[in-house]
Design an enzyme around this catalytic site. Structure first.
Site, short mmCIF file in Angstrom:
data_model
loop_
_atom_site.label_atom_id
_atom_site.label_comp_id
_atom_site.label_asym_id
_atom_site.label_seq_id
_atom_site.Cartn_x
_atom_site.Cartn_y
_atom_site.Cartn_z
CG ASN A 1 49.39 38.06 37.69
OD1 ASN A 1 48.29 37.59 37.52
ND2 ASN A 1 50.39 37.80 36.85
CG ASP B 1 48.92 34.95 28.67
OD1 ASP B 1 49.09 36.16 28.94
OD2 ASP B 1 49.87 34.16 28.49
C1 FPP Z 1 47.46 38.07 31.37
O1 FPP Z 1 47.71 38.79 30.17
C2 FPP Z 1 46.28 38.61 32.01
C3 FPP Z 1 46.21 39.00 33.29
C4 FPP Z 1 47.32 38.87 34.26
C5 FPP Z 1 44.99 39.62 33.83
C6 FPP Z 1 43.75 38.97 33.36
C7 FPP Z 1 42.61 39.84 33.71
C8 FPP Z 1 41.56 40.04 32.91
C9 FPP Z 1 41.37 39.37 31.60
C10 FPP Z 1 40.44 40.88 33.33
C11 FPP Z 1 39.79 40.29 34.54
C12 FPP Z 1 38.50 40.80 34.77
C13 FPP Z 1 37.89 40.74 35.96
C14 FPP Z 1 36.47 41.08 36.00
C15 FPP Z 1 38.55 40.40 37.21
P1 FPP Z 1 49.06 39.59 30.04
O2 FPP Z 1 48.84 40.96 30.55
O3 FPP Z 1 50.16 38.85 30.72
O4 FPP Z 1 49.25 39.59 28.49
P2 FPP Z 1 50.66 39.55 27.72
O5 FPP Z 1 51.27 38.22 28.03
O6 FPP Z 1 50.26 39.71 26.29
O7 FPP Z 1 51.48 40.70 28.23
#
Ligand code: FPP
Length: 261
Positions: A77, A29
């Site tokens: 998501n 996250d």
């Molecule tokens: C949450 O952070 C993250 C996600 C929903 C996506 C996670 C995906 C990756 C780290 C890359 C994955 C890689 C592969 C190879 C599949 P957020 O966007 O909710 O962060 P925030 O809370 O700061 O907005």
């Protein structure tokens, strides 16, 4: 809350090699906030997050972790803006196109759990190809939770058990914890299906529909570090923290040593 500012830097050599967590699960996250801090679009955070996946995969494999489960996309998501969802769906394609040779070099086997057949075709193809290309690897399993939700996982397992009971393949009395575990999406991991250590980055302290059954006795670590800033050093420090903990599984301290067999 795990606070890595209080600790001196440590490296893998200071860890007890006999107490490396077999299965580590991570809620990655903080990509959006990482990007926002740099006045970049959110997708720049996800792109950097993908680079962190590479770094952490290699670090975990070198430390002797058996299974690394990464929450890459949840069943919730899909609620994100369309462009962001499209970008997140393109990441496995980029990641596997570019990183499979290194995974093979590191003897890492790819697995994926979740409703894969609902993903865009290109994502499905990339995932299936990576599973196939790494199928002979015998080292760490890199297990992506992709379009995964724990309630979905449990619901599908319950449905399957009910079907089996209806056709008399099992009786109601056969339903044990082990049988339920084996019907979950982590069932293929056998003895390593439950994470020993579960990490969430970015300061949020919740589980967000991730492995609810499987984390019953997992050690939980929450850190303020945003996922794109996470690295092998952070992982090593968290394993060191894990090794300080006294895992009792509902028993008492040193119960095993004290127990007459
Ligand atoms: C949450 O952070 C993250 C996600 C929903 C996506 C996670 C995906 C990756 C780290 C890359 C994955 C890689 C592969 C190879 C599949 P957020 O966007 O909710 O962060 P925030 O809370 O700061 O907005």
């Amino acid at each position: 809350m795990f606070n890595n500012t209080k600790k001196d830097a440590i490296d893998g050599s200071e860890l007890d090699p006999n107490r490396i967590p077999n299965h580590i699960a991570i809620i990655m996250d903080g990509n959006g906030r990482w990007a926002q801090k740099r006045h970049l679009p959110r997708i720049a955070g996800h792109k950097q997050g993908m680079e962190t996946v590479k770094t952490v995969t290699k670090a975990a494999s070198h430390l002797g972790v058996k299974v690394l489960t990464l929450y890459a996309f949840s069943t919730e998501n899909w609620k994100r803006p369309k462009d962001e969802v499209s970008f997140l769906m393109s990441l496995p394609v980029k990641f596997f196109n570019n990183f499979v040779p290194e995974l093979i070099e590191n003897n890492v086997k790819v697995a994926v759990m979740g409703e894969i057949d609902q993903l865009p075709q290109a994502t499905q193809t990339a995932v299936h190809d990576a599973i196939e290309q790494t199928s002979k690897c015998t080292g760490m399993i890199l297990n992506f939770a992709l379009n995964y939700g724990s309630r979905l996982d449990i619901r599908l397992a319950v449905k399957q058990l009910v079907e089996e009971a209806k056709t008399n393949a099992i009786s109601v009395d056969d339903i044990t914890d082990q049988l339920i575990s084996s019907h979950l999406m982590t069932g293929f991991l056998g003895q390593y299906q439950d994470p020993d250590l579960s990490i969430r980055t970015s300061g949020e302290e919740r589980i967000s529909n991730f492995l609810l059954w499987q984390i019953a006795y997992s050690e939980l670590v929450f850190t303020d570090t945003l996922w794109p800033d996470f690295d092998g050093q952070t992982l090593t420090e968290m394993i060191a923290d894990y090794q300080q903990r006294d895992r009792r599984f509902g028993g008492i301290k040193n119960e095993k040593q004290g127990r007459k067999s």
